[in-house]
Design an enzyme around this catalytic site. Structure first.
Site, PDB file in Angstrom:
ATOM      1  N   TYR A 136     -14.563 -36.557 -54.893  1.00 25.36           N
ATOM      2  CA  TYR A 136     -15.924 -36.942 -55.300  1.00 25.36           C
ATOM      3  C   TYR A 136     -16.023 -37.019 -56.822  1.00 25.36           C
ATOM      4  O   TYR A 136     -16.528 -38.008 -57.382  1.00 25.36           O
ATOM      5  CB  TYR A 136     -16.948 -35.954 -54.728  1.00 25.36           C
ATOM      6  CG  TYR A 136     -18.361 -36.486 -54.791  1.00 25.36           C
ATOM      7  CD1 TYR A 136     -18.831 -37.382 -53.830  1.00 25.36           C
ATOM      8  CD2 TYR A 136     -19.222 -36.128 -55.814  1.00 25.36           C
ATOM      9  CE1 TYR A 136     -20.126 -37.894 -53.884  1.00 25.36           C
ATOM     10  CE2 TYR A 136     -20.518 -36.638 -55.877  1.00 25.36           C
ATOM     11  CZ  TYR A 136     -20.964 -37.510 -54.915  1.00 25.36           C
ATOM     12  OH  TYR A 136     -22.238 -38.022 -54.974  1.00 25.36           O
ATOM     13  N   LYS A 161     -16.548 -40.495 -59.043  1.00 22.80           N
ATOM     14  CA  LYS A 161     -17.754 -40.680 -59.852  1.00 22.80           C
ATOM     15  C   LYS A 161     -17.399 -40.855 -61.333  1.00 22.80           C
ATOM     16  O   LYS A 161     -17.996 -41.698 -62.019  1.00 22.80           O
ATOM     17  CB  LYS A 161     -18.728 -39.521 -59.631  1.00 22.80           C
ATOM     18  CG  LYS A 161     -19.263 -39.461 -58.202  1.00 22.80           C
ATOM     19  CD  LYS A 161     -19.851 -40.803 -57.765  1.00 22.80           C
ATOM     20  CE  LYS A 161     -20.393 -40.809 -56.354  1.00 22.80           C
ATOM     21  NZ  LYS A 161     -20.888 -42.122 -55.930  1.00 22.80           N
TER      22      LYS A 161
HETATM   23  N1  LIG Z   1     -27.657 -37.971 -51.807  1.00 19.63           N
HETATM   24  C1  LIG Z   1     -27.504 -37.398 -53.003  1.00 19.63           C
HETATM   25  O1  LIG Z   1     -27.991 -36.282 -53.254  1.00 19.63           O
HETATM   26  C2  LIG Z   1     -26.735 -38.094 -54.085  1.00 19.63           C
HETATM   27  C3  LIG Z   1     -26.705 -37.554 -55.369  1.00 19.63           C
HETATM   28  C4  LIG Z   1     -25.990 -38.195 -56.360  1.00 19.63           C
HETATM   29  C5  LIG Z   1     -25.308 -39.363 -56.072  1.00 19.63           C
HETATM   30  N2  LIG Z   1     -25.354 -39.865 -54.817  1.00 19.63           N
HETATM   31  C6  LIG Z   1     -24.612 -41.104 -54.554  1.00 19.63           C
HETATM   32  O2  LIG Z   1     -25.516 -42.065 -54.045  1.00 19.63           O
HETATM   33  C7  LIG Z   1     -24.823 -42.928 -53.139  1.00 19.63           C
HETATM   34  C8  LIG Z   1     -25.541 -42.907 -51.800  1.00 19.63           C
HETATM   35  O3  LIG Z   1     -25.570 -41.578 -51.319  1.00 19.63           O
HETATM   36  P1  LIG Z   1     -26.239 -41.213 -49.936  1.00 19.63           P
HETATM   37  O4  LIG Z   1     -26.616 -39.788 -50.007  1.00 19.63           O
HETATM   38  O5  LIG Z   1     -27.249 -42.237 -49.606  1.00 19.63           O
HETATM   39  O6  LIG Z   1     -24.982 -41.336 -48.957  1.00 19.63           O
HETATM   40  P2  LIG Z   1     -24.985 -41.647 -47.410  1.00 19.63           P
HETATM   41  O7  LIG Z   1     -23.763 -40.993 -46.854  1.00 19.63           O
HETATM   42  O8  LIG Z   1     -26.304 -41.295 -46.795  1.00 19.63           O
HETATM   43  O9  LIG Z   1     -24.818 -43.219 -47.339  1.00 19.63           O
HETATM   44  C9  LIG Z   1     -23.601 -43.851 -47.613  1.00 19.63           C
HETATM   45  C10 LIG Z   1     -23.538 -45.094 -46.746  1.00 19.63           C
HETATM   46  O10 LIG Z   1     -22.318 -45.778 -47.047  1.00 19.63           O
HETATM   47  C11 LIG Z   1     -21.829 -46.339 -45.831  1.00 19.63           C
HETATM   48  N3  LIG Z   1     -20.391 -46.586 -45.953  1.00 19.63           N
HETATM   49  C12 LIG Z   1     -19.405 -45.663 -45.932  1.00 19.63           C
HETATM   50  N4  LIG Z   1     -18.218 -46.267 -46.002  1.00 19.63           N
HETATM   51  C13 LIG Z   1     -18.459 -47.607 -46.076  1.00 19.63           C
HETATM   52  C14 LIG Z   1     -17.612 -48.744 -46.137  1.00 19.63           C
HETATM   53  N5  LIG Z   1     -16.267 -48.627 -46.141  1.00 19.63           N
HETATM   54  N6  LIG Z   1     -18.179 -49.983 -46.191  1.00 19.63           N
HETATM   55  C15 LIG Z   1     -19.552 -50.093 -46.171  1.00 19.63           C
HETATM   56  N7  LIG Z   1     -20.386 -49.045 -46.087  1.00 19.63           N
HETATM   57  C16 LIG Z   1     -19.839 -47.815 -46.045  1.00 19.63           C
HETATM   58  C17 LIG Z   1     -22.149 -45.270 -44.791  1.00 19.63           C
HETATM   59  O11 LIG Z   1     -22.144 -45.774 -43.457  1.00 19.63           O
HETATM   60  C18 LIG Z   1     -23.526 -44.785 -45.248  1.00 19.63           C
HETATM   61  O12 LIG Z   1     -24.571 -45.472 -44.579  1.00 19.63           O
HETATM   62  C19 LIG Z   1     -23.401 -42.410 -53.058  1.00 19.63           C
HETATM   63  O13 LIG Z   1     -22.594 -43.126 -53.965  1.00 19.63           O
HETATM   64  C20 LIG Z   1     -23.538 -40.979 -53.496  1.00 19.63           C
HETATM   65  O14 LIG Z   1     -22.353 -40.450 -54.017  1.00 19.63           O
HETATM   66  C21 LIG Z   1     -26.050 -39.274 -53.813  1.00 19.63           C
END
Ligand SMILES: NC(=O)c1ccc[n+]([C@@H]2O[C@H](COP(=O)([O-])OP(=O)(O)OC[C@H]3O[C@@H](n4cnc5c(N)ncnc54)[C@H](O)[C@@H]3O)[C@@H](O)[C@H]2O)c1
Length: 280
Positions: A191, A195
């Site tokens: 991760y 990032k």
């Molecule tokens: N949720 C948080 O607290 C948070 C905080 C900081 C950063 N982020 C970042 O924000 C982004 C979204 O996070 P989230 O919490 O919504 O994650 P999430 O896991 O809810 O959503 C990720 C989505 O990506 C899809 N996915 C996975 N592999 C894939 C592929 N090969 N092709 C197409 N789609 C694919 C999954 O099916 C899922 O719907 C990520 O990059 C995450 O690292 C999230």
């Protein structure tokens, strides 16, 4: 040119076509909502058909707009080429790419349970799978969709990074009671690497296409509250000057800023929105 436009119009996304990867997930859907709310046309891309369908229904219910949904695995070059082809067939243009998809193991789902996540035994297969989605996927989408924007002389790429793109995880917040140190779950090394890598990709692409009208920025969100267990929330919020996690809707306006003409003089930057966590 955007000089002289009203501030309102700079945020307007009417008619702008936005490909959002991972748009069936927690934040991806919020990005899509933000774009639809400002008049843009989100293209929902997710590997999960069900999540794609659910996200499409949500957008339709809220904004009355039938979004183009594409079930695709962004780690596959042909699938990414198909995303562009379907988008151009439907709209004839693409203006925005949000590289959002990632393997994001969630505390609230117990995804980190067990000690598989520890560096010493972190499985090579998971490392490779994580990098394939989070970095290779972002690279492929940028390569294919960004090149189309550069050809047209206009476009915006937004890479969704994390506060963990600029700081190391504080592994103490993931600890579970009753486990020895060597058995404690941790935020996976992949991760952090992904990032931090996305910030590098952002800077590379920003300079590479600076003279082609394609702007490239990153957004680094802090943790979003999603019913995580109170002990975890307490440990995390102790690290955040504002004393709370983000609400799910709190990045929407920033996304609109970053993908619209409101940020017309901004490229190669990383906008950190983390309640102040990285100041401490
Ligand atoms: N949720 C948080 O607290 C948070 C905080 C900081 C950063 N982020 C970042 O924000 C982004 C979204 O996070 P989230 O919490 O919504 O994650 P999430 O896991 O809810 O959503 C990720 C989505 O990506 C899809 N996915 C996975 N592999 C894939 C592929 N090969 N092709 C197409 N789609 C694919 C999954 O099916 C899922 O719907 C990520 O990059 C995450 O690292 C999230």
């Amino acid at each position: 040119m955007v000089a002289g436009n009203s501030v309102h119009s700079l945020f307007d996304l009417t008619g702008r076509v936005a490909v959002i990867t991972g748009s069936g997930g927690l934040l991806g859907l919020k990005h899509a909502e933000a774009i639809a709310e400002m008049g843009g046309l989100p293209v929902l891309v997710d590997i999960s058909q069900q999540r794609c369908v659910d996200a499409g229904q949500e957008i339709k219910a809220r904004y009355g707009y039938e979004a183009l949904s594409i079930v695709a695995d962004i780690t596959q070059p042909q699938a990414v080429a198909d995303i562009l082809a379907q988008t151009l067939t439907t709209f004839g243009r693409v203006d925005i790419l949000i590289n959002n998809a990632a393997n994001n193991p969630k505390v609230e789902n117990g995804d980190l349970a067990g000690h598989w996540s520890r560096l010493e035994q972190f499985p090579l297969a998971i490392w490779e799978q994580d990098l394939a989605v989070g970095l290779t996927g972002a690279f492929l989408c940028s390569q294919v969709i960004g090149a189309e924007m550069a050809r047209r002389g206009r476009g915006v790429i937004l890479n969704i990074a994390s506060d963990l793109a600029v700081i190391a995880p504080d592994q103490r917040i993931y600890r579970q009671p009753g486990l020895e140190d060597g058995q404690q779950p941790v935020k996976p090394v992949s991760y952090s690497v992904i990032k931090h890598g996305l910030i590098g990709l952002t800077r590379y692409l920003a300079t590479y296409w600076a003279d082609r009208g394609v702007r490239v920025n990153a957004l680094s969100p802090g943790g979003v509250y999603n019913d995580q267990e109170p002990e975890f929330v307490q440990r995390l919020t102790n690290l955040i000057p504002m004393g709370r996690m983000a609400q799910q809707d709190e990045y929407k306006a920033a996304v609109v800023f970053l993908v619209s003409d409101a940020s017309s003089y901004m490229t190669g930057a990383n906008l950190i929105i983390d309640g102040g966590r990285t100041c401490w």
